[in-house]
Motif scaffolding. Structure first.
Motif, PDB file in Angstrom:
ATOM      1  N   TYR A  86       0.823  -1.250   0.189  1.00  0.00           N
ATOM      2  CA  TYR A  86      -0.027  -0.018  -0.077  1.00  0.00           C
ATOM      3  C   TYR A  86       0.687   1.295   0.139  1.00  0.00           C
ATOM      4  O   TYR A  86       0.473   2.177  -0.762  1.00  0.00           O
ATOM      5  CB  TYR A  86      -0.881   0.060   1.286  1.00  0.00           C
ATOM      6  CG  TYR A  86      -1.969  -1.176   1.150  1.00  0.00           C
ATOM      7  CD1 TYR A  86      -3.008  -0.905   0.051  1.00  0.00           C
ATOM      8  CD2 TYR A  86      -2.153  -2.179   2.153  1.00  0.00           C
ATOM      9  CE1 TYR A  86      -3.943  -2.145   0.030  1.00  0.00           C
ATOM     10  CE2 TYR A  86      -2.995  -3.079   1.897  1.00  0.00           C
ATOM     11  CZ  TYR A  86      -3.836  -3.052   0.973  1.00  0.00           C
ATOM     12  OH  TYR A  86      -5.051  -4.090   0.927  1.00  0.00           O
ATOM     13  N   ALA A  90       1.315   3.940  -3.166  1.00  0.00           N
ATOM     14  CA  ALA A  90       0.950   5.444  -3.162  1.00  0.00           C
ATOM     15  C   ALA A  90       2.198   6.059  -3.443  1.00  0.00           C
ATOM     16  O   ALA A  90       2.039   6.833  -4.451  1.00  0.00           O
ATOM     17  CB  ALA A  90       0.646   5.694  -1.461  1.00  0.00           C
ATOM     18  N   ILE A 101      -1.915  12.943  -4.038  1.00  0.00           N
ATOM     19  CA  ILE A 101      -2.320  11.948  -2.881  1.00  0.00           C
ATOM     20  C   ILE A 101      -2.532  12.848  -1.697  1.00  0.00           C
ATOM     21  O   ILE A 101      -1.966  13.502  -1.333  1.00  0.00           O
ATOM     22  CB  ILE A 101      -1.336  10.999  -2.578  1.00  0.00           C
ATOM     23  CG1 ILE A 101      -1.071  10.072  -3.872  1.00  0.00           C
ATOM     24  CG2 ILE A 101      -1.777  10.132  -1.393  1.00  0.00           C
ATOM     25  CD1 ILE A 101       0.052   9.113  -3.733  1.00  0.00           C
ATOM     26  N   SER A 102      -3.924  12.772  -1.147  1.00  0.00           N
ATOM     27  CA  SER A 102      -4.307  13.458  -0.001  1.00  0.00           C
ATOM     28  C   SER A 102      -3.499  12.979   1.142  1.00  0.00           C
ATOM     29  O   SER A 102      -3.317  11.975   1.309  1.00  0.00           O
ATOM     30  CB  SER A 102      -5.854  13.704   0.119  1.00  0.00           C
ATOM     31  OG  SER A 102      -6.134  12.299   0.472  1.00  0.00           O
ATOM     32  N   GLN A 104      -5.153  12.778   3.892  1.00  0.00           N
ATOM     33  CA  GLN A 104      -6.039  11.496   4.550  1.00  0.00           C
ATOM     34  C   GLN A 104      -5.488  10.498   3.917  1.00  0.00           C
ATOM     35  O   GLN A 104      -5.347   9.367   4.876  1.00  0.00           O
ATOM     36  CB  GLN A 104      -7.368  11.825   4.364  1.00  0.00           C
ATOM     37  CG  GLN A 104      -7.929  12.917   5.016  1.00  0.00           C
ATOM     38  CD  GLN A 104      -7.945  14.198   4.220  1.00  0.00           C
ATOM     39  OE1 GLN A 104      -7.335  14.215   3.105  1.00  0.00           O
ATOM     40  NE2 GLN A 104      -8.582  15.357   4.612  1.00  0.00           N
ATOM     41  N   ARG A 105      -5.000  10.264   2.865  1.00  0.00           N
ATOM     42  CA  ARG A 105      -4.589   8.906   2.164  1.00  0.00           C
ATOM     43  C   ARG A 105      -3.155   8.554   2.760  1.00  0.00           C
ATOM     44  O   ARG A 105      -2.990   7.559   3.128  1.00  0.00           O
ATOM     45  CB  ARG A 105      -4.716   8.887   0.874  1.00  0.00           C
ATOM     46  CG  ARG A 105      -5.905   8.689   0.166  1.00  0.00           C
ATOM     47  CD  ARG A 105      -5.866   8.073  -1.340  1.00  0.00           C
ATOM     48  NE  ARG A 105      -7.211   8.222  -1.892  1.00  0.00           N
ATOM     49  CZ  ARG A 105      -7.557   8.335  -2.961  1.00  0.00           C
ATOM     50  NH1 ARG A 105      -6.377   8.703  -3.809  1.00  0.00           N
ATOM     51  NH2 ARG A 105      -8.761   8.241  -3.435  1.00  0.00           N
ATOM     52  N   TRP A 106      -2.382   9.644   2.886  1.00  0.00           N
ATOM     53  CA  TRP A 106      -0.772   9.278   3.510  1.00  0.00           C
ATOM     54  C   TRP A 106      -1.016   8.867   4.881  1.00  0.00           C
ATOM     55  O   TRP A 106      -0.428   8.034   5.439  1.00  0.00           O
ATOM     56  CB  TRP A 106      -0.032  10.502   3.448  1.00  0.00           C
ATOM     57  CG  TRP A 106       0.585  10.960   2.016  1.00  0.00           C
ATOM     58  CD1 TRP A 106       0.311  11.878   1.074  1.00  0.00           C
ATOM     59  CD2 TRP A 106       1.304   9.836   1.266  1.00  0.00           C
ATOM     60  NE1 TRP A 106       0.835  11.852  -0.001  1.00  0.00           N
ATOM     61  CE2 TRP A 106       1.485  10.716  -0.027  1.00  0.00           C
ATOM     62  CE3 TRP A 106       1.827   8.870   1.437  1.00  0.00           C
ATOM     63  CZ2 TRP A 106       2.562   9.973  -0.678  1.00  0.00           C
ATOM     64  CZ3 TRP A 106       2.690   8.152   0.632  1.00  0.00           C
ATOM     65  CH2 TRP A 106       3.055   8.735  -0.675  1.00  0.00           C
TER      66      TRP A 106
END
Length: 124
Positions: A86, A90, A101-102, A104-106
């Motif tokens: 994952y 990313a 990539i936001s 929140q995703r990080w």
């Protein structure tokens, strides 16, 4: 050492394969017509794109590395460790596919990586 090597292959080849197939699909475009003849035409076009074949080859290598790892490690250890893909996905999406990539995703990726660290620390 053998485990580390296999996990590295699983993560890098598997994620690399997914990134290559994604790149191919972005080049081909979306499926808009779901009739069988149109789907077959879409699949034919997909197989003419080199990124698809590179992706399939990389995912094949990752699959066989996964089988090798499962031959001597517990699945309860192997599957969580491969979740490091994952993070690799990313990073790869950001550099290879130029995705934004936001935050929140990080944060989500970091939580997954923290979970993998816990699993690694509790090996055997």
């Amino acid at each position: 050492m053998r485990e580390t090597f296999l996990f590295l292959i699983i993560i890098v080849a598997g994620t690399g394969g997914e990134l290559c197939v994604t790149r191919a699909m972005k080049d081909i475009g979306e499926v808009h017509d779901f009739r069988p003849a149109a789907l077959l035409q879409f699949i034919r076009r997909a197989f003419l794109v080199g990124w698809v074949w590179i992706g399939i080859a990389m995912m094949t290598v990752a699959f066989f590395a996964l089988l090798a790892a499962l031959s001597f490690e517990n699945v309860s250890f192997v599957v969580p460790v491969t979740a490091l893909s994952y993070g690799a996905g990313a990073v790869g999406a950001m550099f290879f596919l130029r995705e934004r990539i936001s935050l929140q995703r990080w944060v989500g990726v970091l939580i997954v990586c923290a979970g993998v660290t816990i699993v690694l620390l509790t090996k055997h």
